[in-house]
Design a protein around this motif. Structure first.
Motif, mmCIF file in Angstrom:
data_model
loop_
_atom_site.group_PDB
_atom_site.id
_atom_site.type_symbol
_atom_site.label_atom_id
_atom_site.label_comp_id
_atom_site.label_asym_id
_atom_site.label_seq_id
_atom_site.Cartn_x
_atom_site.Cartn_y
_atom_site.Cartn_z
ATOM 1 N N GLY A 129 0.847 -1.204 0.000
ATOM 2 C CA GLY A 129 0.000 0.000 0.000
ATOM 3 C C GLY A 129 0.875 1.244 0.000
ATOM 4 O O GLY A 129 0.502 2.272 0.555
ATOM 5 N N SER A 189 -1.482 -2.113 -5.682
ATOM 6 C CA SER A 189 -2.330 -2.954 -6.530
ATOM 7 C C SER A 189 -1.813 -2.911 -7.977
ATOM 8 O O SER A 189 -0.894 -2.143 -8.299
ATOM 9 N N SER A 190 -2.469 -3.691 -8.841
ATOM 10 C CA SER A 190 -2.063 -3.732 -10.258
ATOM 11 C C SER A 190 -2.156 -2.343 -10.893
ATOM 12 O O SER A 190 -1.414 -2.023 -11.829
ATOM 13 N N ARG A 191 -3.045 -1.479 -10.331
ATOM 14 C CA ARG A 191 -3.205 -0.115 -10.872
ATOM 15 C C ARG A 191 -1.903 0.674 -10.802
ATOM 16 O O ARG A 191 -1.661 1.565 -11.607
ATOM 17 N N LYS A 203 1.253 -0.706 -10.642
ATOM 18 C CA LYS A 203 2.440 -1.456 -11.104
ATOM 19 C C LYS A 203 3.280 -0.585 -12.042
ATOM 20 O O LYS A 203 2.735 0.029 -12.966
ATOM 21 N N GLU A 235 3.450 -4.912 -8.230
ATOM 22 C CA GLU A 235 2.091 -5.389 -7.953
ATOM 23 C C GLU A 235 2.156 -6.493 -6.897
ATOM 24 O O GLU A 235 2.980 -7.412 -6.996
ATOM 25 N N THR A 276 1.282 -9.830 -5.282
ATOM 26 C CA THR A 276 0.706 -11.098 -5.737
ATOM 27 C C THR A 276 0.971 -12.163 -4.670
ATOM 28 O O THR A 276 1.684 -11.907 -3.694
ATOM 29 N N ALA A 310 -3.131 -1.344 3.282
ATOM 30 C CA ALA A 310 -3.851 -1.522 2.024
ATOM 31 C C ALA A 310 -5.272 -2.029 2.256
ATOM 32 O O ALA A 310 -5.886 -2.613 1.365
ATOM 33 N N THR A 352 -7.190 -6.792 1.507
ATOM 34 C CA THR A 352 -5.817 -7.129 1.093
ATOM 35 C C THR A 352 -5.086 -7.815 2.244
ATOM 36 O O THR A 352 -4.371 -8.804 2.050
ATOM 37 N N TYR A 369 -3.372 -11.441 2.018
ATOM 38 C CA TYR A 369 -1.920 -11.530 1.842
ATOM 39 C C TYR A 369 -1.095 -11.591 3.131
ATOM 40 O O TYR A 369 0.030 -12.090 3.101
#
Ligand code: A2P
Length: 334
Positions: free
Chosen positions: A12, A40-42, A44, A59, A61, A76, A80, A84
């Protein structure tokens, strides 16, 4: 003493708390030799500048923690964290999580280092950072509980929009220009909203419930009588709180002031003849908790009123998490 240099992940890193964590880390000189920033992927591939160097945001994962980390600070959100943080912990990383996902889990320590540092070593890979409003309250509460035994607490909070992240700040700034809000259910500009987080069946909000339950857990007083009203106010940063207390033991106001003044990371600002008391603008940018307006509640025996202000993004989130990491490092280097 070992001279190991540690590896820290910030999950985050692009958010308000994550970015503040980077600022606080830059101010400190921790024995951390490697930092990795996740979002997040946004995000990356975005660039972040930290300690004068450019870092590429990765990102997050399921494989992110396989490379091995000593510590991770998660800011985050709960979803999340739930997904994770256990994965990170299973890879041997100790997670300090800012969300509410694990706070009331009995196997997860809920820690404010000035108050219950002894809990840190009871972790099983996850340590929870309390809610911002709770963190600033429990410093003066712990100082006074030890001496006078708290019987009941009435919280009334005046919480800054930064507690709702970047979108909260934008709602206040845009609202002042007459633009529509995105985050809050009503305009926050020119308003006080008695509504933080979702409403529960008993009419309280989740924020109020968090303050009640987390205070009981941190003070190790599961039956303590507490009520709370949490209000969002049009202030950019730093939460203010009115705290009304009832003790079982008698006190003098002078003794209370001395007790608070001598507690780690509390700053007493209480000189009303000269209009000196804690303010959001004074606390912003600092890690201490400011306490003032200390006076007897004359409506009950052994009652006291306090006004408590702190930077909710620093002490209420980023700095508290980093202090926990510092304590973990200290415990490893003993
Ligand atoms: P992103 O910027 O890519 O959305 P804030 O509380 O200020 O809104 O910040 C939330 C932080 O949590 C941001 O850094 C955001 O990244 C990150 N985040 C949100 N969802 C995820 C996710 N699924 N995985 C990793 N990071 C996330």
């Amino acid at each position: 003493m070992n001279n190991k240099n540690y590896k820290l992940a910030i999950v985050g890193a692009t958010g308000l708390v994550g970015r503040t964590a980077l600022k606080v880390l830059e101010e400190k000189n921790l024995p951390i030799s490697e930092y990795v920033f996740f979002a997040s992927s946004r995000s990356k591939g975005k660039e972040l500048t930290f300690q004068g160097k450019k870092y590429i945001v990765r990102e997050l994962t399921e494989d992110s923690f396989k490379e091995g980390f000593d510590f991770a600070i998660f800011s985050a959100g709960s979803e999340t964290a739930k997904k994770y943080a256990p994965i990170a912990a299973s890879c041997g990383c100790i997670v300090v999580d800012n969300s509410s996902a694990f706070r009331m889990d009995k196997d997860v320590p809920l820690v404010v280092p000035e108050v219950n540092p002894e809990e840190i070593l009871n972790n099983h890979g996850i340590i929870a950072n309390p809610n911002c409003s709770t963190i600033q309250a429990v410093l003066p509460l712990k100082a006074l509980d030890v001496k006078y035994d708290i019987k009941r607490i009435v919280y009334s909070t005046y919480q800054a929009v930064s507690g709702a992240g970047m979108k909260g700040i934008l709602d206040l700034e845009n609202g002042a220009k007459g633009e529509a809000m995105q985050k809050f259910p009503h305009p926050i500009y020119n308003n006080c909203l008695p509504h933080i987080d979702v409403f529960l069946d008993n009419g309280y909000t989740k924020e109020e419930e968090k303050m009640i339950n987390e205070t009981r857990k941190i003070l190790k007083k599961p039956d303590l009588k507490i009520t709370a009203t949490c209000v969002r106010v049009p202030v950019i940063n730093s939460h203010s709180e009115s705290i009304n207390l009832e003790f079982s033991k008698p006190f003098t106001v002078q003794e209370v002031k001395e007790t608070l003044q001598n507690y780690p990371n509390i700053i007493l600002l209480d000189d009303v003849q000269n209009n000196v008391y804690p303010l959001a603008t004074i606390a912003s940018g600092h890690d201490e908790v400011y306490v003032g307006r200390i006076r007897r509640d004359e409506s009950i025996e052994n009652g006291l009123n306090l006004w408590v202000v702190a930077d909710n993004v620093r002490k209420g989130a980023a700095s508290n998490a980093i202090q926990i990491v510092e304590e973990l490092i200290k415990s490893k280097t003993k």
